[in-house]
Write an enzyme that holds these catalytic residues in place. Sequence first.
Site, short mmCIF file in Angstrom:
data_model
loop_
_atom_site.label_atom_id
_atom_site.label_comp_id
_atom_site.label_asym_id
_atom_site.label_seq_id
_atom_site.Cartn_x
_atom_site.Cartn_y
_atom_site.Cartn_z
N HIS A 98 -42.59 71.01 -16.27
CA HIS A 98 -41.82 70.16 -15.34
C HIS A 98 -40.82 71.04 -14.59
O HIS A 98 -40.28 71.99 -15.16
CB HIS A 98 -41.09 69.06 -16.13
CG HIS A 98 -40.50 68.01 -15.25
ND1 HIS A 98 -39.33 68.21 -14.55
CD2 HIS A 98 -40.93 66.77 -14.91
CE1 HIS A 98 -39.07 67.13 -13.83
NE2 HIS A 98 -40.03 66.24 -14.04
N GLU A 169 -45.68 67.24 -8.18
CA GLU A 169 -44.31 66.71 -8.10
C GLU A 169 -43.48 67.61 -7.19
O GLU A 169 -42.94 68.63 -7.65
CB GLU A 169 -43.66 66.71 -9.49
CG GLU A 169 -44.31 65.78 -10.48
CD GLU A 169 -43.31 65.32 -11.54
OE1 GLU A 169 -43.04 64.12 -11.58
OE2 GLU A 169 -42.78 66.15 -12.28
P1 PGA Z 1 -38.25 60.42 -10.53
O1 PGA Z 1 -38.68 61.57 -11.58
O2 PGA Z 1 -39.27 59.33 -10.62
O3 PGA Z 1 -36.89 59.98 -11.00
O4 PGA Z 1 -38.23 61.04 -9.19
C1 PGA Z 1 -40.01 61.96 -11.71
C2 PGA Z 1 -40.13 63.18 -12.58
O5 PGA Z 1 -39.21 64.01 -12.62
O6 PGA Z 1 -41.14 63.36 -13.27
#
Ligand code: PGA
Length: 254
Positions: A98, A169
């Site tokens: 992540h 992401e």
């Molecule tokens: P968010 O986070 O939905 O608050 O943008 C997603 C993530 O960090 O996996």
Amino acid sequence: MTKQKKKYIIANWKMKLGQAESLTLAKEVKRKYRDGGQAEMVLCPTATALAEVGKILAGSKIKLGAQNIFYHDSGAYTGQISPKVAREIGCEYAIIGHSERRKLGETDEDVNRKVEAALKNNLIPIVCVGETFREYEEKKTEVVIIGQVTRALEDISLKEGQKIIIAYEPVWVIGSGQAVDHGIFQHIVQIIVHTAVEMGAELADKFEVIYGGSVDEENVREFIVGNISTGVIVGNNSLEADKLIKIVENINEL
Ligand code: PGA
């Protein structure tokens, strides 16, 4: 007709809830989830709450996921999370790489070793890739994504029935309340699929691409595209049972 793939909702609670809050939320989600339809829900509580949340979810269709694992099963590694123990306490998934961990120093090599360790322990790796705002502005998104995917999957082989989930992401939209533009998303999904397929037939049918970054009940449908993009990681909007369930319902209506 090709078979509809399973859909995934990965709830990433980060380090935002206390122990009691995690257990209360897990119970509420479980109560309201019913059978969940075609969607596979994975709750990823903070590491200290994993075992207890696992007990709550036991016997339900909701799965447990770790937010991080280490790449060794055991040994003198103070503070690390053993993938073997994660599996032992009921995890079936592990988020790996992540951006909030990469920011703290996790490298592509770490990510690669963790993917291997996850698979060895029968955890499904959810590998996060994404560009920073600076990289986006400098038009480096494609290069960054190709690099991260390639290095994460290097020398990874999957046994029959195993799979890898790759989550796109974009770092700069995480927690911003504003998801990425649909056009960018579709383009990057294609790049990820291409990169993984190029890495060999071995991986071809064994990976899924999902999206994460400010997903909510309104925009979630945009990020599930047939068998190409099959799920979402939800951060902020997974911290309330009703919001999370609404996202599941909206996916099930697709
Ligand atoms: P968010 O986070 O939905 O608050 O943008 C997603 C993530 O960090 O996996």
